[in-house]
Design an enzyme around this catalytic site. Structure first.
Site: not given
Ligand code: IMP
Length: 194
Positions: A9, A68
């Protein structure tokens, strides 16, 4: 057009990646109606990326990738690393960056690297792509663009920080840019062979 969900997001990340994926329709978590927070409890980028991608794949059944990423400072034994988003104890870019500057006060070695690991789940198979960008941490913030640690990071071969360099250039040389490029190449090759 093929669809691919990005398990994030973070508007900055999505914006950077949209620039790179070309012919694939990128869907955000908002687009697929996923509103939960996905935990990142692990100690490696790979495990956290897999946890995020798997959660979205289970929810949507759509092809998905998660990244990540973080910054690893050599004089701090690789910290903040996987804890980059929360290094100061808060999800606050300014506090995190100030903590790195404080901990590096007086250090000779200011070398650091950004690392990104992408976990792609495509037709139920799991794939990983990694990108690294080497550089150094300067003594005080410079530049208005970027996010996170960008105002204090100068990539090798440049004099400006990531916050000063144009986004199109950052995308070419950044950890995430390199990892995304590898994934895009992989998907192009795969489509050719179908
Ligand atoms: P993630 O969303 O768990 O991957 O957290 C990544 C964190 O690492 C961000 O919140 C930033 O603090 C840092 N980070 C990762 N990539 C970048 C980048 O390109 N610029 C600046 N900070 C970054």
């Amino acid at each position: 057009m093929q669809q691919l969900v990005i398990a994030s997001n973070n508007a900055h990340k999505i914006g950077e990646i949209k620039e790179m994926v070309g012919d694939i329709e990128l869907l955000s978590l908002k687009d697929i109606g996923f509103t939960e927070d996905i935990p990142e409890p692990y100690h490696t980028f790979e495990e956290n990326a897999l946890a995020k991608a798997s959660a979205i794949y289970k929810f949507s059944g759509k092809n998905v990738f998660a990244d990540d990423s973080g910054i690893c400072v050599n004089a701090l034994n690789g910290a903040p690393g996987v804890d980059s988003a929360n290094f100061s104890g808060a999800r606050d870019d300014e506090k995190n960056l100030q903590k790195v500057l404080k901990e590096l006060k007086g250090a000779q070695d200011r070398s650091a690297f950004y690392k990104a690991v992408i976990c792609l789940i495509w037709d139920g198979e799991v794939y990983y792509f990694e990108g690294i960008c080497e550089g150094e941490i300067i003594g005080a913030k410079r530049g208005e663009g970027g996010f996170g640690y960008d105002p204090i990071f100068i990539p090798v071969g440049y004099e400006q920080t990531f916050a000063d360099l144009p986004l199109s250039l950052k995308n070419k040389i950044s950890h995430r840019g390199k990892a995304v490029m590898k994934m895009v190449e992989f998907l192009k090759e795969r489509n050719k062979s179908i």
